[in-house]
Write a protein that holds these residues in place. Structure first.
Motif, PDB file in Angstrom:
ATOM      1  N   VAL A  35       9.137   6.164   2.999  1.00 37.76           N
ATOM      2  CA  VAL A  35       8.733   7.423   2.377  1.00 37.76           C
ATOM      3  C   VAL A  35       8.939   7.294   0.871  1.00 37.76           C
ATOM      4  CG1 VAL A  35       9.190   9.897   2.168  1.00 37.76           C
ATOM      5  CG2 VAL A  35       9.200   8.809   4.413  1.00 37.76           C
ATOM      6  N   ILE A  36       7.840   7.378   0.120  1.00 37.75           N
ATOM      7  CA  ILE A  36       7.836   7.245  -1.337  1.00 37.75           C
ATOM      8  C   ILE A  36       7.252   8.532  -1.906  1.00 37.75           C
ATOM      9  CG2 ILE A  36       7.099   5.855  -3.316  1.00 37.75           C
ATOM     10  CD1 ILE A  36       8.641   4.132  -1.415  1.00 37.75           C
ATOM     11  N   TRP A  37       8.119   9.476  -2.287  1.00 35.60           N
ATOM     12  CA  TRP A  37       7.593  10.716  -2.851  1.00 35.60           C
ATOM     13  C   TRP A  37       6.895  10.442  -4.179  1.00 35.60           C
ATOM     14  CZ3 TRP A  37      12.871  11.759  -0.927  1.00 35.60           C
ATOM     15  CH2 TRP A  37      12.848  12.467   0.291  1.00 35.60           C
ATOM     16  N   ASN A  38       5.786  11.122  -4.404  1.00 32.36           N
ATOM     17  CA  ASN A  38       5.072  10.992  -5.670  1.00 32.36           C
ATOM     18  C   ASN A  38       5.954  11.396  -6.845  1.00 32.36           C
ATOM     19  OD1 ASN A  38       2.446  10.009  -5.178  1.00 32.36           O
ATOM     20  ND2 ASN A  38       1.800  11.985  -4.370  1.00 32.36           N
ATOM     21  N   THR A  63      13.097   4.367  -6.791  1.00 28.78           N
ATOM     22  CA  THR A  63      12.421   4.182  -5.506  1.00 28.78           C
ATOM     23  C   THR A  63      11.383   3.075  -5.585  1.00 28.78           C
ATOM     24  OG1 THR A  63      12.742   6.513  -4.934  1.00 28.78           O
ATOM     25  CG2 THR A  63      11.034   5.328  -3.731  1.00 28.78           C
ATOM     26  N   MET A  64      10.581   3.068  -6.659  1.00 33.54           N
ATOM     27  CA  MET A  64       9.527   2.071  -6.785  1.00 33.54           C
ATOM     28  C   MET A  64      10.087   0.680  -7.062  1.00 33.54           C
ATOM     29  SD  MET A  64       6.719   3.449  -6.022  1.00 33.54           S
ATOM     30  CE  MET A  64       5.704   2.025  -6.443  1.00 33.54           C
ATOM     31  N   THR A  65      11.184   0.603  -7.790  1.00 37.13           N
ATOM     32  CA  THR A  65      11.826  -0.700  -8.032  1.00 37.13           C
ATOM     33  C   THR A  65      12.250  -1.320  -6.706  1.00 37.13           C
ATOM     34  OG1 THR A  65      12.590  -0.012 -10.222  1.00 37.13           O
ATOM     35  CG2 THR A  65      13.722  -1.873  -9.201  1.00 37.13           C
ATOM     36  N   ASN A  66      12.837  -0.506  -5.831  1.00 38.59           N
ATOM     37  CA  ASN A  66      13.242  -1.005  -4.509  1.00 38.59           C
ATOM     38  C   ASN A  66      12.013  -1.371  -3.673  1.00 38.59           C
ATOM     39  OD1 ASN A  66      15.959  -0.612  -5.094  1.00 38.59           O
ATOM     40  ND2 ASN A  66      15.985   1.462  -4.254  1.00 38.59           N
ATOM     41  N   PHE A  67      10.965  -0.582  -3.780  1.00 40.48           N
ATOM     42  CA  PHE A  67       9.763  -0.817  -2.984  1.00 40.48           C
ATOM     43  C   PHE A  67       9.060  -2.108  -3.406  1.00 40.48           C
ATOM     44  CE2 PHE A  67       5.176   0.166  -2.069  1.00 40.48           C
ATOM     45  CZ  PHE A  67       5.280   0.245  -0.690  1.00 40.48           C
ATOM     46  N   TYR A  68       9.037  -2.388  -4.691  1.00 38.58           N
ATOM     47  CA  TYR A  68       8.364  -3.584  -5.198  1.00 38.58           C
ATOM     48  C   TYR A  68       9.155  -4.862  -4.945  1.00 38.58           C
ATOM     49  CZ  TYR A  68       4.735  -0.998  -7.812  1.00 38.58           C
ATOM     50  OH  TYR A  68       3.655  -0.227  -8.193  1.00 38.58           O
ATOM     51  N   ASN A  69      10.438  -4.741  -4.662  1.00 36.47           N
ATOM     52  CA  ASN A  69      11.278  -5.940  -4.468  1.00 36.47           C
ATOM     53  C   ASN A  69      11.227  -6.436  -3.023  1.00 36.47           C
ATOM     54  OD1 ASN A  69      12.097  -6.144  -7.139  1.00 36.47           O
ATOM     55  ND2 ASN A  69      13.840  -4.774  -6.834  1.00 36.47           N
ATOM     56  N   ILE A 108       0.850  -1.187   0.000  1.00 36.61           N
ATOM     57  CA  ILE A 108       0.000   0.000   0.000  1.00 36.61           C
ATOM     58  C   ILE A 108       0.886   1.237   0.000  1.00 36.61           C
ATOM     59  CG2 ILE A 108      -1.774   1.327   1.231  1.00 36.61           C
ATOM     60  CD1 ILE A 108      -2.566  -1.259   2.684  1.00 36.61           C
ATOM     61  N   ILE A 109       0.526   2.224  -0.810  1.00 40.04           N
ATOM     62  CA  ILE A 109       1.092   3.559  -0.662  1.00 40.04           C
ATOM     63  C   ILE A 109      -0.047   4.488  -0.273  1.00 40.04           C
ATOM     64  CG2 ILE A 109       2.238   5.517  -1.776  1.00 40.04           C
ATOM     65  CD1 ILE A 109       3.817   3.615  -3.456  1.00 40.04           C
ATOM     66  N   GLY A 152       3.951   2.320   2.096  1.00 38.80           N
ATOM     67  CA  GLY A 152       4.621   3.544   1.680  1.00 38.80           C
ATOM     68  C   GLY A 152       3.808   4.756   2.106  1.00 38.80           C
ATOM     69  N   ALA A 153       4.485   5.845   2.394  1.00 37.30           N
ATOM     70  CA  ALA A 153       3.845   7.124   2.709  1.00 37.30           C
ATOM     71  C   ALA A 153       4.497   8.186   1.840  1.00 37.30           C
ATOM     72  CB  ALA A 153       4.007   7.471   4.186  1.00 37.30           C
ATOM     73  N   VAL A 154       3.726   9.148   1.351  1.00 40.34           N
ATOM     74  CA  VAL A 154       4.243  10.085   0.357  1.00 40.34           C
ATOM     75  C   VAL A 154       4.993  11.275   0.959  1.00 40.34           C
ATOM     76  CG1 VAL A 154       2.595   9.444  -1.424  1.00 40.34           C
ATOM     77  CG2 VAL A 154       1.984  11.235   0.204  1.00 40.34           C
ATOM     78  N   SER A 155       5.187  11.260   2.264  1.00 36.23           N
ATOM     79  CA  SER A 155       6.006  12.292   2.915  1.00 36.23           C
ATOM     80  C   SER A 155       6.324  11.826   4.330  1.00 36.23           C
ATOM     81  CB  SER A 155       5.262  13.630   2.969  1.00 36.23           C
ATOM     82  OG  SER A 155       4.098  13.531   3.783  1.00 36.23           O
TER      83      SER A 155
END
Length: 395
Positions: A195-198, A389-395, A144-145, A174-177
């Motif tokens: 933290v996953i910035w948009n 960032t998203m590649t790391n998050f999905y792995n 979830i983001i 994930g959180a966007v800030s």
């Protein structure tokens, strides 16, 4: 082989409103073109009267299958939708249970020839609840983001329970800030959000060319809700008018028709402008295309955000991609990107501080480098940074 990701958004651009959830689509499009195989699944919710509900249920029983559409949602990547009908007088618990089952029916239909390796919910309410349900039934991990203001008590107790279970059982959150991360944890959630910035796509926004001398122009993008605190923006114009010897213009983009863009209007903002005697300084745009917003951002002098809370602040970052300094209230998410080199932060509801800093920028008592502002955002959340960032998050 590209990793297969099924995205369950909580809202998405569609035939009725092309602007709602645009950033969900833009992110999915970029990822789909850069190492991932993305599909979207979204249930369009309808609450109907008793007889219409019975008619639709009988119709569904005779057809023995759920109809999946690829025409209602905006495409690229492939975005599939289905109609989710509930009797409007059902308790919230029944409605939520019904929608989860309908998501499972749709999932079974779309995965006959394509099976995701990961389910990604955009927001816990209610995308995260549906993703958690699909994950349990189909043994597929989910993430979830969280994008929207995280106020758990805002929801019905059954939705609250579903959100908590989804957040605490997700593979990753994930959180966007940093502000958004704090808000999630303040609700006593047993998790540790990344933290996953948009995505802020530098290819869609650019620094404008030099323009002929014109009135000092202030821009905001908002909607009429207390959390956006548009009245503080209007009051700042009133205060600025009292201390600025020269003429100026304020551009106000926004409306309150979240679900139906045909009803877009600026009446709320116009009323506020008349109340504070700055109506003649304002130009109102209820709705603009992304290209038209880009044009307005390129030609303004400063962007102002007066929100009480921002989970991220998409409009603020887009203005910064155009090289514009930002004056923003200390509303949370925007604070990750506003430094002494990129803008000014003021306290909540401090219209006078906004006015003073507008004058400082106008009179060039503080000067910002457009290139520095733009490059800061690209480095933080531009295309390459977002993909990494998203590649790391999905792995």
């Amino acid at each position: 082989m590209p990793k297969k990701i099924l995205i369950i958004p909580s809202w998405y651009p569609n035939s009725d409103n092309e602007l709602v959830g645009t950033f969900f689509r833009e992110q999915a499009h970029l990822l789909n073109a850069n190492g991932f195989d993305i599909k979207i699944l979204f249930g369009v919710e309808h609450e109907v009267g008793f007889f219409k509900y019975l008619f639709l249920r009988f119709k569904q029983l005779f057809s023995k299958k759920q109809t999946i559409h690829n025409t209602y949602l905006k495409q690229n990547p492939e975005a599939l939708s289905f109609n989710s009908y509930q009797y409007k007088k059902w308790p919230k618990k029944w409605k939520l249970k019904s929608r989860k089952k309908q998501y499972q029916q749709a999932y079974k239909t779309i995965t006959k020839h394509w099976k995701p390796e990961l389910i990604h919910a955009q927001c816990s309410a209610n995308g995260g609840i549906y993703a958690h349900y699909l994950s349990k039934l189909n043994k597929v991990p989910f993430v979830i983001i969280e994008h929207q203001t995280f106020l758990l008590n805002y929801y019905n107790k059954y939705v609250q329970k579903g959100i908590r279970e989804a957040v605490e059982n997700a593979y990753k959150i994930g959180a966007v800030s940093h502000h958004q991360k704090r808000c999630i944890l303040m609700n006593s959630m047993d998790c540790n959000p990344f933290v996953i910035w948009n995505l802020t796509d530098e290819n869609k926004f650019e620094i404008g060319t030099k323009r002929p001398q014109k009135k000092f122009t202030i821009l905001t993008i908002t909607y009429p809700h207390l959390i956006k605190d548009t009245e503080t923006f209007i009051r700042s114009l009133e205060a600025f008018q009292a201390i600025c010897a020269d003429d100026f213009e304020a551009i106000i983009i926004g409306n309150d028709s979240f679900n139906d863009s045909s009803k877009a209007n600026s009446s709320h903002f116009e009323t506020l402008a008349k109340k504070h005697q700055v109506f003649d300084k304002c130009t109102f745009y209820p709705q603009l295309t992304r290209e038209e917003i880009n044009s307005q951002l390129q030609t303004c002098d400063v962007f102002v955000s007066t929100s009480v809370a921002e989970t991220y602040g998409v409009a603020v970052r887009e203005a910064m991609l155009c090289g514009k300094p930002v004056i923003a209230t200390k509303s949370g998410g925007v604070e990750d990107s506003i430094t002494a080199e990129t803008g000014v932060l003021v306290n909540l509801k401090d219209a006078e501080a906004i006015a003073v800093n507008l004058l400082r920028i106008k009179d060039k008592n503080i000067i910002f480098s457009p290139e520095t502002i733009r490059n800061f955002i690209i480095g933080q959340s531009g295309r390459d940074a977002f993909i990494k960032t998203m590649t790391n998050f999905y792995n």
